[in-house]
Structure formats: C-alpha cells, structure tokens
Motif scaffolding. Structure first.
Motif, PDB file in Angstrom:
ATOM      1  N   LEU A 193      -0.897   1.646 -12.596  1.00 56.14           N
ATOM      2  CA  LEU A 193       0.261   0.753 -12.935  1.00 56.14           C
ATOM      3  C   LEU A 193       0.413  -0.058 -11.742  1.00 56.14           C
ATOM      4  CD1 LEU A 193       1.981  -0.696 -15.027  1.00 56.14           C
ATOM      5  CD2 LEU A 193       3.776   1.193 -14.496  1.00 56.14           C
ATOM      6  N   ALA A 194       0.612   0.425 -10.623  1.00 60.14           N
ATOM      7  CA  ALA A 194       0.942  -0.249  -9.272  1.00 60.14           C
ATOM      8  C   ALA A 194      -0.214  -1.270  -8.950  1.00 60.14           C
ATOM      9  CB  ALA A 194       1.263   0.521  -8.163  1.00 60.14           C
ATOM     10  N   VAL A 197       0.770  -1.237   0.045  1.00 61.99           N
ATOM     11  CA  VAL A 197       0.078  -0.072   0.071  1.00 61.99           C
ATOM     12  C   VAL A 197       0.747   1.199  -0.018  1.00 61.99           C
ATOM     13  CG1 VAL A 197      -1.657   1.257   1.539  1.00 61.99           C
ATOM     14  CG2 VAL A 197      -1.829  -1.102   1.157  1.00 61.99           C
ATOM     15  N   ALA A 198       1.809   1.255   1.122  1.00 61.33           N
ATOM     16  CA  ALA A 198       2.462   2.464   1.144  1.00 61.33           C
ATOM     17  C   ALA A 198       3.395   2.788  -0.196  1.00 61.33           C
ATOM     18  CB  ALA A 198       3.508   2.493   2.358  1.00 61.33           C
ATOM     19  N   ASN A 254      -1.467  -8.728 -11.141  1.00 62.82           N
ATOM     20  CA  ASN A 254      -0.726  -9.736 -12.000  1.00 62.82           C
ATOM     21  C   ASN A 254       0.299  -8.945 -12.624  1.00 62.82           C
ATOM     22  OD1 ASN A 254       0.475 -11.611 -13.691  1.00 62.82           O
ATOM     23  ND2 ASN A 254      -1.613 -12.417 -14.135  1.00 62.82           N
ATOM     24  N   TRP A 255       1.643  -9.020 -12.314  1.00 66.13           N
ATOM     25  CA  TRP A 255       2.613  -8.138 -13.173  1.00 66.13           C
ATOM     26  C   TRP A 255       2.888  -8.723 -14.358  1.00 66.13           C
ATOM     27  CZ3 TRP A 255       7.411  -9.831 -14.603  1.00 66.13           C
ATOM     28  CH2 TRP A 255       7.845 -11.264 -14.220  1.00 66.13           C
ATOM     29  N   LYS A 256       2.537  -9.868 -14.544  1.00 66.01           N
ATOM     30  CA  LYS A 256       2.960 -10.362 -16.095  1.00 66.01           C
ATOM     31  C   LYS A 256       1.818  -9.804 -17.213  1.00 66.01           C
ATOM     32  CE  LYS A 256       5.379 -14.332 -15.052  1.00 66.01           C
ATOM     33  NZ  LYS A 256       5.337 -15.964 -15.265  1.00 66.01           N
ATOM     34  N   LEU A 269       3.722   5.570  -3.267  1.00 64.84           N
ATOM     35  CA  LEU A 269       4.927   6.252  -3.749  1.00 64.84           C
ATOM     36  C   LEU A 269       5.188   6.252  -5.229  1.00 64.84           C
ATOM     37  CD1 LEU A 269       7.079   5.614  -0.779  1.00 64.84           C
ATOM     38  CD2 LEU A 269       6.494   7.863  -1.522  1.00 64.84           C
ATOM     39  N   HIS A 270       5.016   4.812  -5.810  1.00 59.06           N
ATOM     40  CA  HIS A 270       5.129   4.713  -7.254  1.00 59.06           C
ATOM     41  C   HIS A 270       4.023   5.618  -7.918  1.00 59.06           C
ATOM     42  CE1 HIS A 270       4.341   2.631 -11.220  1.00 59.06           C
ATOM     43  NE2 HIS A 270       5.625   2.631 -11.115  1.00 59.06           N
TER      44      HIS A 270
END
Length: 243
Positions: free
Chosen positions: A145-146, A130-131, A152-154, A135-136
């Motif tokens: 994006l985060a 969450v934190a 699912n990062w892929k 920041l991202h």
C-alpha cells in the motif's frame, strides 16, 4: 526504564512508546552491537553535517541512541544527524513523541505513517518516504500500500476514509486554503475536529522534518528498504536458511 533518561529528553512517562522505533510491534530486530557513530561505508554518508563522537555527546542522547539500536538492530540516520544539535535533538523527538504516540484520537499508527509517506512524497523527501514507508508496512501489515501511495495516492487501494484523511493532510502540506468544507469531508468519515488537528499537525511537523532532511542531505538506512515486505515468520526462516 530509567527516569534520568526521560528527564534528560523531556519525555514522560511511558518509555516503551518513546518512538515507533521502540514499540514492540514496530521495528523488531535481534539485538546487535551498541550505538556507534561509524558510518555504514565511505560511499554512504549520513548527511552533510558531521556526527559527533560518542564521547562528546550528552549522556541522555547517547543512552537513547544505544537503546534504539539495541532494540531495532540498527540506528536510523535521523538520530545521528540530529545529534549534531543536542538541544534541537531533544525538542525534535519530544514533539515527535507528542504527536505520534498520543493515545487518544481515531488515527492508528498505520494512519499516521501513511500521512507521512503521502506528504513526504509531495515534499520530495527520500528519507521520510523510505523510512516511514517501512513503518507503514509493519504497522498495517500491507506490504504494497505505501508503494502505491508513493506512485499515485489517488489510484492506491485506499478506503474512502483513507482518501479523505490524505486529502486533508495534503491540503495542509501544500498550504492550500483550508475551509470548512475540508472539515466537513473529514466528519463524513468519522473524524472530528481533534482528529483534524492530529492529521494537520503530523503533516505540518513532517513538512519541517522533510526540509531538514533536504538541506542536510539525510540518507535512508539500507535496512528500511526491505523491512516489512516479508512476514516476520518467513523473514526468520530466510535468515535461518542463510545462516
């Protein structure tokens, strides 16, 4: 910036970049009240361990916490939790500063935060997901994006460079066997051996951080959930309309 504070924290020499939380492009908020150990509510505790009373803390730690809260508008709970062990507080944030605020290498602040988000998902750490997701959003100016990486990062809208970076970070996070092939894949996308060190070190440091957060039951501040989802100008307009 006070030299005594830097000496107390073993962090030299650039005070404004002590943490991303203090960076001018980071968690921007209007100044509010000075640091307090008071929890947000009885139902929303910081973690399992008690937060020391301000008068019982070393001065350098109190000064840092007050500065963070004055610059960001709230004090992230990790500061409160780590103040339970002052010597470890100093060591933790000194190393954090060394890897997150170094001014060499090819990793941007957004890259570093994305590594933390992706690896913290694997380590099942709500606080860091969450934190650092917040920041991202701020550093990348990409509000979705985060969240995509968390699911699912892929399947996220990542470049080939980002995918190679996260693949290496997650291999370190999972303690996979690291081979020359891992480094060769990074090199194809412009990362050298020193960049690989940075990626691996961030993944390793936050594996520790994730586990600290896990056993002390560290809870995210409510402010993190909404930060960076609305452009600053629109956020100010909304605040004015509701004032």
């Amino acid at each position: 910036m006070s030299g005594s504070l830097l000496r107390g924290l073993w962090l030299r020499p650039v005070r404004p970049s002590l943490l991303p939380l203090l960076a001018s492009e980071g968690l921007w908020r209007r100044s509010r009240v000075a640091y307090s150990t008071k929890e947000e509510s009885a139902a929303r505790r910081v973690g399992r361990y008690p937060v020391p009373n301000k008068k019982d803390m070393p001065y350098d730690i109190v000064e840092l916490m007050e500065e963070v809260e004055m610059k960001t508008g709230f004090l992230p709970n990790v500061f409160k939790a780590m103040s339970h062990r002052p010597a470890e507080f100093r060591a933790f944030f000194a190393y954090y500063n060394a890897i997150m605020n170094k001014d060499t290498g090819r990793l941007s602040k957004a890259d570093k935060e994305l590594i933390i988000v992706a690896t913290s998902v694997v380590n099942r750490c709500p606080y860091c997901v969450v934190a650092h997701g917040a920041l991202h959003r701020i550093y990348s100016k990409q509000p979705a994006l985060a969240d995509q990486v968390i699911v699912n990062w892929k399947l996220a809208d990542l470049s080939d460079r980002d995918l190679a970076m996260l693949e290496f970070a997650l291999a370190v996070c999972r303690a996979d066997n690291i081979t020359e092939e891992h480094f060769q894949k990074l090199e194809k996308h412009g990362f050298d051996r020193e960049d690989a060190w940075d990626i691996g070190m961030i993944s390793a440091f936050f594996a520790m951080s994730n586990r600290i957060a896990h056993y002390i039951d560290l809870r995210p501040n409510k402010e993190f959930y909404t930060m960076g989802r609305t452009p600053r100008g629109e956020e100010e307009k909304e605040e004015a309309e509701h004032a």
